[in-house]
Motif scaffolding. Structure first.
Motif, PDB file in Angstrom:
ATOM      1  N   TRP A 110       0.819  -1.212   0.000  1.00 54.21           N
ATOM      2  CA  TRP A 110       0.000   0.000   0.000  1.00 54.21           C
ATOM      3  C   TRP A 110       0.854   1.264   0.000  1.00 54.21           C
ATOM      4  CZ3 TRP A 110      -5.223   0.694  -0.473  1.00 54.21           C
ATOM      5  CH2 TRP A 110      -6.003  -0.462  -0.493  1.00 54.21           C
ATOM      6  N   PRO A 142      -2.990   5.194  -7.170  1.00 54.62           N
ATOM      7  CA  PRO A 142      -4.083   4.218  -7.237  1.00 54.62           C
ATOM      8  C   PRO A 142      -3.871   3.103  -6.221  1.00 54.62           C
ATOM      9  CG  PRO A 142      -3.252   4.728  -9.422  1.00 54.62           C
ATOM     10  CD  PRO A 142      -2.294   5.343  -8.455  1.00 54.62           C
ATOM     11  N   PRO A 177      -3.717  -0.643  -4.677  1.00 53.27           N
ATOM     12  CA  PRO A 177      -3.277  -1.874  -5.352  1.00 53.27           C
ATOM     13  C   PRO A 177      -4.454  -2.697  -5.855  1.00 53.27           C
ATOM     14  CG  PRO A 177      -2.984  -2.025  -2.976  1.00 53.27           C
ATOM     15  CD  PRO A 177      -3.336  -0.608  -3.262  1.00 53.27           C
ATOM     16  N   SER A 178      -4.180  -3.498  -6.828  1.00 51.54           N
ATOM     17  CA  SER A 178      -5.228  -4.329  -7.419  1.00 51.54           C
ATOM     18  C   SER A 178      -5.620  -5.452  -6.468  1.00 51.54           C
ATOM     19  CB  SER A 178      -4.731  -4.942  -8.730  1.00 51.54           C
ATOM     20  OG  SER A 178      -3.725  -5.915  -8.457  1.00 51.54           O
ATOM     21  N   PRO A 179      -6.825  -6.002  -6.626  1.00 56.41           N
ATOM     22  CA  PRO A 179      -7.216  -7.140  -5.799  1.00 56.41           C
ATOM     23  C   PRO A 179      -6.232  -8.302  -5.878  1.00 56.41           C
ATOM     24  CG  PRO A 179      -9.137  -6.241  -6.911  1.00 56.41           C
ATOM     25  CD  PRO A 179      -7.944  -5.535  -7.474  1.00 56.41           C
ATOM     26  N   LEU A 180      -5.671  -8.547  -7.061  1.00 55.13           N
ATOM     27  CA  LEU A 180      -4.710  -9.641  -7.193  1.00 55.13           C
ATOM     28  C   LEU A 180      -3.442  -9.369  -6.392  1.00 55.13           C
ATOM     29  CD1 LEU A 180      -4.951 -10.664 -10.963  1.00 55.13           C
ATOM     30  CD2 LEU A 180      -5.673 -11.987  -8.954  1.00 55.13           C
ATOM     31  N   ALA A 181      -3.000  -8.105  -6.403  1.00 58.64           N
ATOM     32  CA  ALA A 181      -1.810  -7.755  -5.640  1.00 58.64           C
ATOM     33  C   ALA A 181      -2.075  -7.880  -4.142  1.00 58.64           C
ATOM     34  CB  ALA A 181      -1.370  -6.338  -5.982  1.00 58.64           C
ATOM     35  N   VAL A 182      -3.260  -7.477  -3.704  1.00 63.36           N
ATOM     36  CA  VAL A 182      -3.611  -7.608  -2.291  1.00 63.36           C
ATOM     37  C   VAL A 182      -3.636  -9.073  -1.893  1.00 63.36           C
ATOM     38  CG1 VAL A 182      -5.438  -7.260  -0.584  1.00 63.36           C
ATOM     39  CG2 VAL A 182      -4.855  -5.418  -2.186  1.00 63.36           C
ATOM     40  N   GLU A 183      -4.225  -9.918  -2.716  1.00 59.29           N
ATOM     41  CA  GLU A 183      -4.277 -11.345  -2.400  1.00 59.29           C
ATOM     42  C   GLU A 183      -2.876 -11.951  -2.324  1.00 59.29           C
ATOM     43  OE1 GLU A 183      -6.834 -13.296  -1.459  1.00 59.29           O
ATOM     44  OE2 GLU A 183      -7.915 -11.390  -1.387  1.00 59.29           O
ATOM     45  N   ARG A 237      -6.821  -4.631   3.400  1.00 57.03           N
ATOM     46  CA  ARG A 237      -7.209  -3.278   3.017  1.00 57.03           C
ATOM     47  C   ARG A 237      -7.370  -2.402   4.264  1.00 57.03           C
ATOM     48  NH1 ARG A 237      -9.131  -6.882  -0.548  1.00 57.03           N
ATOM     49  NH2 ARG A 237      -9.062  -6.312  -2.766  1.00 57.03           N
TER      50      ARG A 237
END
Length: 332
Positions: free
Chosen positions: A124, A132, A134-140, A263
């Protein structure tokens, strides 16, 4: 990144609760000294001893704080950085103690407090400012490296196996450092003092014939206090969404991340916890913020000798039944 950014998330209270002195009567003045440590302003205020003795005691408190910062900040070259780089190893007694406390609070809070959030903090990168999310994939992907129960700590032997995780102690080491500073002051014979590390406080004794008074910052108006209180001896620590954050497309992204979702936690604006020790107040203020008002207050009510005040996301203020006893509001 600055050292504060490396300590940062979820770090309890940076300039959120501050010493509040007003209406001074004629008479002795406290000795006060401020230094820049842990990438924040730290003030030690001592009442009673002559200045030479007070200054010597404050020096001992600052030395205790600096020692923790030099060991547990997540910046290159510190023992914590080396531990993360190696994935484990032998640690000092101090670092083993803080890790043990961190894991104990992770267990008690069901993972709402989690010292393995370092991959999420780096992803983050809140201190970088508006960008922007991070993308959901990056968070996962970052979440796959988070999990306090993966750490294997032998506190007696002082060995740690981090597995696939990395540790950030920003949510607890600052409180531990404040406790060490308070301990140093007591060892020096001082009984009346405040240690204020960027707004996270340990309060002891009195200011002459009056109690110490501190202000709890309003989370949406930096020019106002939510309350001015005279806390009992102990620690008063606040976690809030308003010190390290940025806005992007109308949404606020702040530094207190929910280790379950990866998040920013959304249930609170701020949480203030009073506890006998700063290390406990530090960890709990973060955990309650992550859990939200309902679950967070229930957690506080199960902790003996701990009280708290929560400002929910909609601005409503709720508190544990005993908060007004340990931190009574005072007239301005």
């Amino acid at each position: 990144m600055t050292r504060l950014a490396r300590w940062a998330v979820p770090l309890a209270a940076v300039a959120l609760v501050m010493a509040y002195a007003y209406g001074r009567r004629p008479g002795p003045a406290p000795f006060t000294e401020t230094r820049f440590l842990m990438d924040t302003l730290v003030t030690v205020t001592v009442w009673g001893p002559p200045e030479p003795e007070a200054r010597a005691a404050a020096d001992r408190a600052f030395a205790a704080l600096a020692a923790v910062d030099q060991e547990m900040a997540r910046v290159e070259g510190t023992p914590l950085w080396e531990l993360n780089r190696a994935g484990g190893g032998r640690v000092s007694e101090a670092l083993a103690s803080v890790l043990a406390d961190a894991l104990a609070w992770a267990r008690r809070t069901g993972g709402a407090f989690d010292p393995t959030v370092a991959p999420l903090l780096d992803l983050w990168d809140i201190p970088r400012g508006p960008h922007p999310p991070p993308s959901p994939l990056a968070v996962e992907a970052a979440l796959s490296q988070v999990g306090w129960d993966r750490i294997r700590l032998d506190a007696g032997g002082r060995t740690v196996d981090l597995g696939r995780t990395r540790v950030d102690l920003g949510g607890i080491a600052k409180g531990w450092a404040i406790d060490r500073a308070a301990e140093a002051l007591r060892t020096a014979g001082v009984t009346d003092f405040i240690v204020n590390a960027g707004g996270d406080l340990y309060v002891a004794g009195r200011r002459g014939d009056r109690p110490w008074r501190v202000g709890i910052q309003h989370p949406r108006d930096q020019d106002r206090f939510l309350r001015v209180v005279a806390p009992m001896e102990g620690a008063l620590v606040t976690s809030g969404d308003y010190e390290r954050f940025y806005e992007w497309e109308g949404r606020r992204f702040h530094h207190i991340l929910d280790p379950r979702t990866g998040r920013p936690a959304r249930g609170c604006q701020s949480v203030t916890v009073w506890a006998p020790t700063a290390v406990d107040a530090d960890a709990l203020s973060t955990a309650v913020f992550v859990l939200g008002p309902e679950e967070g207050l229930r957690l506080l009510e199960t902790q003996p000798g701990v009280e708290g005040l929560v400002v929910a996301a909609d601005g409503t203020v709720r508190e544990t039944p005993g908060f007004a006893r340990v931190a009574p509001e005072v007239r301005r």
